[in-house]
Scaffold this motif. Sequence first.
Motif, PDB file in Angstrom:
ATOM      1  N   ALA A 100      52.280  46.172  38.990  1.00  0.00           N
ATOM      2  CA  ALA A 100      53.012  44.304  38.958  1.00  0.00           C
ATOM      3  C   ALA A 100      51.530  43.724  39.926  1.00  0.00           C
ATOM      4  O   ALA A 100      50.618  42.909  39.696  1.00  0.00           O
ATOM      5  CB  ALA A 100      54.429  43.636  39.321  1.00  0.00           C
ATOM      6  N   ALA A 101      51.299  44.317  41.806  1.00  0.00           N
ATOM      7  CA  ALA A 101      50.889  44.010  41.976  1.00  0.00           C
ATOM      8  C   ALA A 101      49.218  44.003  41.588  1.00  0.00           C
ATOM      9  O   ALA A 101      48.076  42.931  41.565  1.00  0.00           O
ATOM     10  CB  ALA A 101      50.699  44.541  43.011  1.00  0.00           C
ATOM     11  N   GLN A 102      48.808  44.865  40.458  1.00  0.00           N
ATOM     12  CA  GLN A 102      47.562  45.614  40.157  1.00  0.00           C
ATOM     13  C   GLN A 102      47.529  44.600  38.783  1.00  0.00           C
ATOM     14  O   GLN A 102      46.060  44.069  39.295  1.00  0.00           O
ATOM     15  CB  GLN A 102      47.099  46.754  40.055  1.00  0.00           C
ATOM     16  N   LEU A 103      48.332  44.132  38.448  1.00  0.00           N
ATOM     17  CA  LEU A 103      48.091  43.238  36.598  1.00  0.00           C
ATOM     18  C   LEU A 103      47.595  41.885  37.672  1.00  0.00           C
ATOM     19  O   LEU A 103      46.921  41.130  37.069  1.00  0.00           O
ATOM     20  CB  LEU A 103      49.340  43.318  35.899  1.00  0.00           C
ATOM     21  N   LEU A 104      48.538  41.076  38.741  1.00  0.00           N
ATOM     22  CA  LEU A 104      48.428  40.183  39.639  1.00  0.00           C
ATOM     23  C   LEU A 104      47.055  39.823  39.936  1.00  0.00           C
ATOM     24  O   LEU A 104      46.509  38.758  40.593  1.00  0.00           O
ATOM     25  CB  LEU A 104      49.357  40.104  39.995  1.00  0.00           C
ATOM     26  N   GLY A 105      46.482  40.616  40.793  1.00  0.00           N
ATOM     27  CA  GLY A 105      45.377  40.666  41.377  1.00  0.00           C
ATOM     28  C   GLY A 105      44.310  40.782  40.171  1.00  0.00           C
ATOM     29  O   GLY A 105      42.793  39.959  40.512  1.00  0.00           O
ATOM     30  N   LYS A 145      44.008  38.144  38.302  1.00  0.00           N
ATOM     31  CA  LYS A 145      43.740  36.699  38.626  1.00  0.00           C
ATOM     32  C   LYS A 145      45.780  35.650  38.078  1.00  0.00           C
ATOM     33  O   LYS A 145      45.091  34.141  37.919  1.00  0.00           O
ATOM     34  CB  LYS A 145      42.866  35.812  38.704  1.00  0.00           C
ATOM     35  N   LEU A 146      46.655  36.475  37.906  1.00  0.00           N
ATOM     36  CA  LEU A 146      47.623  35.984  37.112  1.00  0.00           C
ATOM     37  C   LEU A 146      48.497  35.153  38.859  1.00  0.00           C
ATOM     38  O   LEU A 146      48.130  35.900  39.183  1.00  0.00           O
ATOM     39  CB  LEU A 146      48.527  36.451  36.483  1.00  0.00           C
ATOM     40  N   LYS A 147      49.403  33.567  38.307  1.00  0.00           N
ATOM     41  CA  LYS A 147      50.268  33.754  39.316  1.00  0.00           C
ATOM     42  C   LYS A 147      51.418  34.231  39.533  1.00  0.00           C
ATOM     43  O   LYS A 147      52.496  34.128  40.409  1.00  0.00           O
ATOM     44  CB  LYS A 147      50.437  32.290  39.584  1.00  0.00           C
ATOM     45  N   ARG A 148      52.151  34.439  38.328  1.00  0.00           N
ATOM     46  CA  ARG A 148      53.270  34.717  37.575  1.00  0.00           C
ATOM     47  C   ARG A 148      53.170  36.112  36.415  1.00  0.00           C
ATOM     48  O   ARG A 148      52.430  36.020  35.918  1.00  0.00           O
ATOM     49  CB  ARG A 148      54.065  33.840  37.050  1.00  0.00           C
ATOM     50  N   LEU A 149      54.364  36.546  36.352  1.00  0.00           N
ATOM     51  CA  LEU A 149      54.638  37.881  35.972  1.00  0.00           C
ATOM     52  C   LEU A 149      55.720  37.820  35.558  1.00  0.00           C
ATOM     53  O   LEU A 149      56.070  38.601  36.262  1.00  0.00           O
ATOM     54  CB  LEU A 149      53.689  39.412  36.631  1.00  0.00           C
ATOM     55  N   ILE A 176      58.404  37.845  38.351  1.00  0.00           N
ATOM     56  CA  ILE A 176      57.481  37.901  39.905  1.00  0.00           C
ATOM     57  C   ILE A 176      56.019  37.163  39.860  1.00  0.00           C
ATOM     58  O   ILE A 176      55.467  36.701  38.809  1.00  0.00           O
ATOM     59  CB  ILE A 176      56.904  39.840  38.771  1.00  0.00           C
ATOM     60  N   THR A 177      55.358  36.325  41.051  1.00  0.00           N
ATOM     61  CA  THR A 177      55.333  35.863  41.548  1.00  0.00           C
ATOM     62  C   THR A 177      54.755  35.637  42.782  1.00  0.00           C
ATOM     63  O   THR A 177      55.089  36.639  43.783  1.00  0.00           O
ATOM     64  CB  THR A 177      56.032  33.863  42.239  1.00  0.00           C
ATOM     65  N   GLN A 178      53.407  35.203  42.925  1.00  0.00           N
ATOM     66  CA  GLN A 178      53.107  35.412  44.371  1.00  0.00           C
ATOM     67  C   GLN A 178      53.426  34.312  44.910  1.00  0.00           C
ATOM     68  O   GLN A 178      52.897  33.249  44.889  1.00  0.00           O
ATOM     69  CB  GLN A 178      51.126  35.215  43.726  1.00  0.00           C
ATOM     70  N   VAL A 179      53.365  35.204  46.308  1.00  0.00           N
ATOM     71  CA  VAL A 179      53.853  33.978  46.960  1.00  0.00           C
ATOM     72  C   VAL A 179      53.338  34.236  48.510  1.00  0.00           C
ATOM     73  O   VAL A 179      53.575  35.178  48.688  1.00  0.00           O
ATOM     74  CB  VAL A 179      55.689  33.898  47.555  1.00  0.00           C
TER      75      VAL A 179
END
Length: 183
Positions: A148-153, A156-160, A173-176
Motif C-alpha cells: 500500500a505504501a509503495q502504491l500510495l508513494g 502519488k495517490l491520497k486514497r487507496l 487506506i488514506t494518507q493522514v
Amino acid sequence: MADAPPQAAAQAAIEPHMRSIKISSLKKTPLGRVQVLQDSMTLRDAVEFLHAKGILSAPVIKADSTGEDSWETRYIGIVDVIALCCATIEAFETPSAIAEEDEEQEMQTAILGPLPSHFDKERLSELLDGELVFPFLPIEEADTLSDAAQLLGTLKLKRLPVLNKKGEIVNIITQVPRRFAES
C-alpha cells in the motif's frame, strides 16, 4: 563506504515490519462500511452526501452496475471534496455560471447556499476527465502495508480502496499527516 542517509536507514529498518502487516488487519472504516457515490448524482448531491457523512472522499460506482460486474467496470473513480471545493471556487470566478435563485431553490440551497448552476445539473458520470474524479486503483486485503505504501508513494495517490476477494470495497487506506493521526 559511506553510511546510508538516515531516512533510507529508517525505511530499511521498518520495511520487514510493513511486509508482515496484512491490509485485512488494519482498522476498518469508522462508518462500518465504505460509503459510495452513484455516478448519476449531481455535484451538489455529492458534496451534500460527503458533508452529511462527515467524509472527505468516496468511490463513485456506476448506478446501473450489478454485483456481478468486475470492479474495473463497476467503479469509475474517487471523488474528493477538496477538488469539488476548488471547482466551486473557480466557477464563482465566472459570474454567468452562478444560478439565479428563486423560492424553490431556497430549500435546495439550505446547506450549501447558492452554487454555480452546473453543480445542480452536472452528474459525476460526466467528470471522467480527471479534474474532479481521481483514478480508482485498488489494493487487495491479502496485500501488505508495504504494498500500500509503495502504491500510495509511487503513484502519488491520497486514497487507496481495499477490495475483498469478491471485488467489493471493504476499506480505504488514506494518507493522514502525522499531526492528525490518532495517538
